[in-house]
Design an enzyme around this catalytic site. Structure first.
Site, PDB file in Angstrom:
ATOM      1  N   CYS A 126       0.813  -1.219   0.000  1.00 20.40           N
ATOM      2  CA  CYS A 126       0.000   0.000   0.000  1.00 20.40           C
ATOM      3  C   CYS A 126       0.849   1.274   0.000  1.00 20.40           C
ATOM      4  CB  CYS A 126      -0.995   0.006   1.148  1.00 20.40           C
ATOM      5  SG  CYS A 126      -0.325  -0.337   2.768  1.00 20.40           S
ATOM      6  N   ASP A 174      -7.354   5.801  -1.606  1.00 16.93           N
ATOM      7  CA  ASP A 174      -7.035   4.601  -0.831  1.00 16.93           C
ATOM      8  C   ASP A 174      -6.606   3.478  -1.783  1.00 16.93           C
ATOM      9  OD1 ASP A 174      -6.975   2.393   0.840  1.00 16.93           O
ATOM     10  OD2 ASP A 174      -8.828   2.896   1.877  1.00 16.93           O
ATOM     11  N   HIS A 184      -6.270   0.354  -1.131  1.00 17.99           N
ATOM     12  CA  HIS A 184      -6.657  -0.963  -0.626  1.00 17.99           C
ATOM     13  C   HIS A 184      -7.846  -1.565  -1.363  1.00 17.99           C
ATOM     14  CE1 HIS A 184      -4.344   0.881   2.686  1.00 17.99           C
ATOM     15  NE2 HIS A 184      -3.835  -0.329   2.747  1.00 17.99           N
TER      16      HIS A 184
END
Length: 412
Positions: free
Chosen positions: A96, A293, A295
């Site tokens: 990430c 993000d 993810h």
């Protein structure tokens, strides 16, 4: 966040005022609710800042969303050729911060090659844009691929699959940028919580300090500001400043300074996250920060000229349809603020803004700025080498590979 513990600490601290207490309580309530508000942008009269551009949430909502959609969004991918001899064909659960580093660098390249006002749409087939995107594809030959970032980190002591902090990914990108002759981008990672102006000038001018004369303006008089010969140049600059803004939570004294960074025209955002979860922050509104993000795990895909339908779908997968937001006090205190300066005049203006908006008004500024490095400071290269090679055992000793999109890197 343990609000009762923060409350107890704050009562014994002279540095926290009523405003800071209100902010901590607001952050606590946000976290205790268990989820973010569903709206990406709140209905508020407060200005919305996206990478140095000011918007009204009441009147510019579609423009804000279009601006955010124009950012390159890099998420987890699966199905790529294994990285080195690791057998890893996905970065899910460990990549990430590497993806956040890619987003930061990609934003600098978009600003450099296409300009701040460039807008993406599903119909866009701009050759320059597609060239930038291909530089980040999930294959070894791409200069800024997950393969290149992970293997460069491994060559410096970070094994493939280990979690990077903001400083480490910035150092790796600095090394990789040397091979990108098309962009000729200079990446400077300012260590020791200090921006040393003449170190940046030397990097961007090949060692000769002073103002470039190609913009037609006379140089200002000052330390290290000598006129360079006609024909000299300034390499475009990506400036990354890693910071630690607290121990386990962000100290509220840094909040205003951090928000101010998003208002500078040179802003390319902040890499950091919330605990266990790396994020790329692109703006702020009120006491919330707006982020992309990484993810989400997607299948890999490659784009040539964007003529085929599958290429158009792949291109869309690199643009987030809706950003998210988080109370600023729920951020992990380990961050890296970043700026892009196309010209030396941009850098001069940034230095002036830092002095006037971040250093002079704050009792405890985010970082210091000075013309020359003090003799007592650690040499820059030695410190950078330590940042790349060291593993933060206290953070990572008990970590295992993540098996979902829910638990992620503990930032160091």
């Amino acid at each position: 966040m343990d609000f009762k513990r923060l409350l107890k600490k704050s009562r014994s601290s002279k540095g926290l005022n009523r405003l800071n207490m209100d902010m901590m309580f607001e952050a606590y309530l946000t976290q205790e609710s268990g989820h973010l508000e569903p709206e990406d942008i709140p209905h508020t009269k407060e200005p919305v800042w996206i990478l140095g551009k000011k918007y009204s949430a009441l009147h510019d909502l579609e423009q804000i969303r279009r601006d955010i959609r124009s950012r390159l969004w890099f998420s987890y991918r699966k199905g790529f050729v294994p990285i080195g001899d690791t057998g890893l064909t996905s970065d899910k659960g460990w990549g990430c911060m590497l993806r956040c580093g890619q987003m930061l660098l990609a934003q600098a390249l978009l600003f450099l090659h296409l300009g701040r006002d460039w807008v993406w749409s599903p119909q866009v087939k701009d050759r320059t844009y597609l060239r930038i995107l291909r530089m980040f594809e999930d294959r070894r030959s791409a200069p800024y691929s997950i393969h290149q970032i992970a293997l460069t980190g491994a060559s410096e002591g970070k094994e493939v699959g280990e979690w990077f902090g903001p400083n480490t990914v910035a150092q790796v990108l600095r090394k990789l940028s040397v091979y990108d002759e098309w962009s000729s981008l200079a990446i400077h990672v300012a260590l020791d919580n200090a921006l040393v102006i003449n170190e940046v000038r030397k990097l961007c001018t090949g060692g000769v300090t002073g103002r470039t004369v190609t913009d037609g303006r006379e140089p200002r008089v000052g330390v290290g500001r000598t006129r360079r010969p006609t024909g000299s140049y300034w390499k475009p600059l990506l400036l990354v400043i890693p910071l630690r803004l607290g121990i386990s939570e962000i100290n509220p004294v840094y909040v205003q300074g951090l928000k101010t960074c998003f208002t500078f025209p040179q802003s390319v955002g902040v890499i950091g996250g919330k605990p266990n979860h790396a994020l790329y922050f692109v703006g702020c509104v009120g006491n919330d920060v707006i982020f992309l993000d990484p993810h989400t795990t997607q299948q890999i895909g490659f784009i040539t000229n964007k003529d085929e339908e599958h290429e158009k779908k792949t291109d869309c997968s690199y643009h987030c349809q809706q950003a998210s937001r988080l109370h600023i006090l729920n951020m992990d205190p380990s961050v890296a603020v970043s700026f892009f300066c196309r010209t030396e005049s941009d850098f001069d203006a940034l230095c002036q803004q830092i002095k006037e908006c971040l250093v002079l008004p704050e009792k405890q500024p985010l970082f210091e700025i000075c013309e020359e490095r003090q003799e007592c400071w650690t040499p820059q290269e030695d410190t950078a080498q330590e940042a790349l090679g060291a593993t933060s055992c206290s953070f990572y000793s008990d970590r295992q590979f993540d098996d979902s999109d829910e638990d992620f890197e503990l930032l160091g």
